[in-house]
Write a protein that holds these residues in place. Structure first.
Motif, mmCIF file in Angstrom:
data_model
loop_
_atom_site.group_PDB
_atom_site.id
_atom_site.type_symbol
_atom_site.label_atom_id
_atom_site.label_comp_id
_atom_site.label_asym_id
_atom_site.label_seq_id
_atom_site.Cartn_x
_atom_site.Cartn_y
_atom_site.Cartn_z
ATOM 1 N N GLU A 413 86.712 -11.551 -19.794
ATOM 2 C CA GLU A 413 86.069 -11.407 -18.497
ATOM 3 C C GLU A 413 85.205 -12.636 -18.228
ATOM 4 O O GLU A 413 84.131 -12.788 -18.809
ATOM 5 C CB GLU A 413 85.220 -10.142 -18.450
ATOM 6 N N ARG A 415 83.931 -13.247 -15.264
ATOM 7 C CA ARG A 415 82.894 -12.601 -14.474
ATOM 8 C C ARG A 415 83.227 -11.116 -14.419
ATOM 9 O O ARG A 415 84.271 -10.687 -14.919
ATOM 10 C CB ARG A 415 82.837 -13.193 -13.057
ATOM 11 N N ASN A 417 84.334 -9.443 -12.075
ATOM 12 C CA ASN A 417 85.545 -9.175 -11.308
ATOM 13 C C ASN A 417 86.623 -10.238 -11.505
ATOM 14 O O ASN A 417 87.549 -10.331 -10.698
ATOM 15 C CB ASN A 417 85.217 -9.071 -9.817
ATOM 16 N N LEU A 418 86.501 -11.044 -12.560
ATOM 17 C CA LEU A 418 87.479 -12.103 -12.811
ATOM 18 C C LEU A 418 87.875 -12.075 -14.289
ATOM 19 O O LEU A 418 87.049 -12.306 -15.170
ATOM 20 C CB LEU A 418 86.901 -13.471 -12.447
ATOM 21 N N LEU A 448 95.354 -15.065 -14.248
ATOM 22 C CA LEU A 448 94.047 -14.622 -13.773
ATOM 23 C C LEU A 448 94.218 -13.383 -12.904
ATOM 24 O O LEU A 448 95.208 -13.253 -12.169
ATOM 25 C CB LEU A 448 93.360 -15.713 -12.956
ATOM 26 N N THR A 449 93.255 -12.488 -12.999
ATOM 27 C CA THR A 449 93.178 -11.339 -12.105
ATOM 28 C C THR A 449 91.808 -11.340 -11.444
ATOM 29 O O THR A 449 90.779 -11.300 -12.132
ATOM 30 C CB THR A 449 93.396 -10.021 -12.856
ATOM 31 N N TRP A 450 91.799 -11.393 -10.120
ATOM 32 C CA TRP A 450 90.556 -11.406 -9.342
ATOM 33 C C TRP A 450 90.450 -10.079 -8.610
ATOM 34 O O TRP A 450 91.204 -9.808 -7.678
ATOM 35 C CB TRP A 450 90.562 -12.573 -8.363
ATOM 36 N N ASN A 451 89.523 -9.227 -9.039
ATOM 37 C CA ASN A 451 89.307 -7.930 -8.415
ATOM 38 C C ASN A 451 88.423 -8.098 -7.185
ATOM 39 O O ASN A 451 87.222 -8.332 -7.307
ATOM 40 C CB ASN A 451 88.660 -6.964 -9.407
ATOM 41 N N THR A 459 96.446 -11.670 -8.250
ATOM 42 C CA THR A 459 96.884 -12.109 -9.571
ATOM 43 C C THR A 459 97.638 -13.426 -9.463
ATOM 44 O O THR A 459 98.269 -13.711 -8.438
ATOM 45 C CB THR A 459 97.798 -11.065 -10.231
#
Length: 488
Positions: A413, A415, A417-418, A448-451, A459
């Motif tokens: 993680e 961040r 959300n990242l 990468l996954t950015w929520n 993604t």
């Protein structure tokens, strides 16, 4: 004398009224500060359970400020009920063995993560679905020649989990559909559905009933792939199994039976003709027994033995070989459970497969199987998997080969959300029973996954795959993609 007696009776009445007022005033404080250990109790709040399950009057000597104190057993029961979320519920729910599912449809989710989907409640089940849509690019290079394609990818993923006080039923599914937008290249559709029903038969006995279905297209780099085909065969897999585990003090015993069936659709040749592959359809059954010794709750070494039999639908394949086989195997390993920091199962063993056709040599192999999960710090997870498997061959005079695979995935993680991902897979196909050269496959990928919020994420992924085998040209595949994920 009469006057004195009257004053005495009046004094006793006033004392009684004062005592009653004191008791009534203390009842709300008791209900707020000291909840009974049994949340379902509707009787006298001062009553404690008797040995035979009834209620008896507490010992008035164990009081604090005039309020009867809870016993040690009551305090322990109350603490356990609070930990399990049982306080406030009634009936048999106070005996639940499973932790309740996270909040559904509310503003709070597991561990207070504002980016974790809450799911949808369906009766006594919780559904957590997601749908993704993306676009990707793929370049395949075989020797000096190369091809490329641009394609769209539509996927779904979901889990349906029961929220029962005992037992648990989980159904997981995922699928991918691809469609070429430009260029040439074979699409790679996938579908997997798995079901696991856990039955808590008693405090020491657990049974699991499993079933599953899968579909994927055979890879061009697979040794059994059809050379020069424009579309490889589709592989349908069906699985079912039952397993019972029981603890006998420090001894843990497990016995299980698994059934697997694979069917192969026709392959499409370059000229458009269909090549029937039904002679590869087979059914395999395996019986496995394991016995372990609990050195500690976190460390259980074990011994395991298995016996299997595979039967092909056709007695002989297109080359005239009878490929039905029998398998014997055994391994020694250890189960590790140190909580969320480190857990896994790792074993080393030996497997031997013999074939009905005397022209096919037996295959023997040392096997290494297992999976390990390690979290060195919160937000960083490492998963490591090892797999060894005997694969049948479709080539005349060849029994098959042994596949050794190592895979690893690291997530971190950056961040809240990242999330960044790094993965790698190494596959070694050992053709010890044939004249073919060994094959090596290397895969590496990152993403990468950015929520964006609880329901939407972006993604991005990049990967490279290299296949090497002496006597043939190297095959390199580069893939890149970006997409959106909608979840609930």
């Amino acid at each position: 004398m009469d006057r004195g007696a009257g004053q005495l009776r009046l004094s006793r009445r006033l004392a009684g009224l004062l005592l009653a007022g004191t008791v009534l005033a203390s009842v709300p404080a008791l209900s707020q500060e000291q909840t009974p250990a049994d949340p379902t109790a509707l009787t006298d709040p001062f009553a404690v359970p008797a040995a035979d399950g009834g209620a008896e009057t507490p010992d008035t000597t164990t009081t604090t400020n005039g309020v009867p104190a809870l016993t040690d057993d009551q305090q322990d029961a109350l603490a356990n009920a609070a930990d399990d979320g049982a306080v406030g519920r009634t009936g048999s729910e106070t005996e639940r063995l499973n932790a309740p599912e996270g909040s559904v449809g509310g503003a709070r989710s597991a561990f207070g993560d504002p980016y974790e989907p809450t799911g949808i409640r369906l009766g006594s089940f919780v559904l957590r679905p997601s749908v993704s849509q993306g676009i990707g690019y793929e370049k395949t290079k075989v020797g000096p020649s190369s091809t490329s394609r641009t394609f769209s990818t539509t996927g779904f993923r979901g889990s349906l989990t029961s929220d029962w006080s005992r037992h648990q039923w989980t159904i997981d599914g995922e699928g991918v559909y691809q469609r070429n937008i430009s260029g040439v290249g074979e699409t790679e559709p996938e579908l997997r559905i798995n079901s696991d029903l856990r039955l808590d038969l008693s405090g020491n006995t657990i049974a699991n009933l499993t079933a599953g279905y899968s579909f994927e297209r055979e890879s061009n780099s697979d040794p059994n792939a059809t050379a020069g085909a424009s579309a490889q065969s589709g592989v349908h897999g069906f699985t079912g199994g039952a397993r019972v585990t029981r603890d006998f003090g420090l001894i843990r015993g497990t016995i299980g039976a698994d059934l697997q069936r694979e069917t192969f659709s026709s392959a499409t040749l370059a000229n458009g003709d269909k090549l029937i592959m039904s002679d590869r359809n087979y059914t395999e059954g395996t019986l496995t027994g394991r016995i372990g010794f609990e050195l500690s709750p976190a460390l259980i070494p074990y011994l395991e033995a298995s016996v299997g039999k595979s039967i092909y639908d056709d007695e002989h394949d297109q080359e005239g070989y009878a490929r039905s086989s029998s398998t014997l195997g055994g391994r020694a390993g250890v189960e590790i459970d140190l909580g969320e920091k480190l857990r896994g199962d790792l074993g080393v063993g030996f497997t031997r497969a013999t074939f009905e056709d005397s022209r096919l040599a037996a295959i023997e192999a040392v096997t290494i199987d297992g999976s390990v999960f390690w979290s060195p710090r919160r937000g960083t997870d490492l998963r490591l998997g090892l797999r060894s498997e005997i694969e049948p061959s479709t080539t005349a005079r060849e029994s098959g080969y042994v596949t050794y695979e190592t895979n690893a995935e690291l997530t971190h993680e950056l961040r809240d959300n990242l999330v960044a991902r790094l993965s790698g897979i190494y596959t070694w196909r050992d053709f010890r029973s044939s004249t073919s050269n060994d094959q090596y496959v290397y895969q590496i990928g990152t993403g990468l996954t950015w929520n964006l919020n609880r329901w939407l994420a972006m993604t991005g992924d990049v990967s490279y795959e290299l296949t090497r085998q002496s006597g043939t040209s190297d095959t390199g595949i580069t893939r890149a993609g970006i997409g959106l994920v909608l979840r609930r």
